[in-house]
Design a protein around this motif. Structure first.
Motif, PDB file in Angstrom:
ATOM      1  N   THR A 207       0.816  -1.216   0.000  1.00  0.00           N
ATOM      2  CA  THR A 207       0.000   0.000   0.000  1.00  0.00           C
ATOM      3  C   THR A 207       0.851   1.267   0.000  1.00  0.00           C
ATOM      4  O   THR A 207       0.411   2.297  -0.489  1.00  0.00           O
TER       5      THR A 207
ATOM      6  N   ASN B 273       1.621   1.345  -3.701  1.00  0.00           N
ATOM      7  CA  ASN B 273       0.408   1.383  -4.518  1.00  0.00           C
ATOM      8  C   ASN B 273      -0.769   1.833  -3.651  1.00  0.00           C
ATOM      9  O   ASN B 273      -1.474   1.005  -3.069  1.00  0.00           O
TER      10      ASN B 273
ATOM     11  N   ARG C  68      -3.597   2.599  -4.338  1.00  0.00           N
ATOM     12  CA  ARG C  68      -4.902   2.173  -4.860  1.00  0.00           C
ATOM     13  C   ARG C  68      -5.105   0.664  -4.692  1.00  0.00           C
ATOM     14  O   ARG C  68      -5.951   0.066  -5.346  1.00  0.00           O
TER      15      ARG C  68
ATOM     16  N   THR D 134      -6.713  -2.075  -3.217  1.00  0.00           N
ATOM     17  CA  THR D 134      -7.871  -2.466  -2.407  1.00  0.00           C
ATOM     18  C   THR D 134      -7.508  -3.639  -1.511  1.00  0.00           C
ATOM     19  O   THR D 134      -7.791  -3.615  -0.305  1.00  0.00           O
TER      20      THR D 134
ATOM     21  N   THR E 123     -10.321   3.124  -2.689  1.00  0.00           N
ATOM     22  CA  THR E 123      -9.498   2.697  -3.821  1.00  0.00           C
ATOM     23  C   THR E 123     -10.346   2.233  -4.992  1.00  0.00           C
ATOM     24  O   THR E 123      -9.838   2.072  -6.101  1.00  0.00           O
TER      25      THR E 123
END
Length: 126
Positions: free
Chosen positions: A31, A34, A36, A38, A67
């Motif tokens: 996370t 990234n 986004r 989920t 996200t």
């Protein structure tokens, strides 16, 4: 942007093997690179919930909801213009749990099926 899918999968394997510390480290790396992800936020929320930290779990679950795009829908739901098949779908060991999650922020509802699955005896747990 770095590819983070492998890091997420390694965290899922650690979680499935019962190594929450290694799983958390992998999900945080995922996370962090990234924002986004989920799955990364969903699984971090699960870990916080399991440790009894409802406030952190709820905040992380809200990030997981954030996200998803505007047109997101739970897996299996259909909308106008949907095609019969996608060309490619990425699947990982635990991806079905956040893909089928309806976005509820109720922690027990969000995690109950994942928790039941992880509580079972599996060949990889030794």
């Amino acid at each position: 942007k770095e590819e983070t899918g492998t890091i997420l999968v390694l965290g899922q394997i650690a979680l499935m093997r019962g190594d929450a510390a290694l799983a958390r480290q992998s999900f945080e790396a995922n996370t962090g690179t990234n924002p986004r992800s989920t799955g990364g936020f969903y699984l971090l929320a699960y870990l916080a919930w399991k440790q009894g930290d409802s406030a952190s779990a709820a905040a992380l679950l809200e990030k997981a909801v954030g996200t998803r795009g505007e047109d997101w829908k739970p897996e299996g739901a259909v909308a106008e213009g949907d095609v019969a098949q996608r060309m490619h779908k990425e699947v990982s060991p635990l991806s079905s749990y956040w893909e089928q999650w309806d976005g509820t922020l109720d922690l027990a509802s969000a995690f109950s099926s994942l928790d039941r699955y992880l509580a079972q005896d599996h060949p990889w747990t030794g």
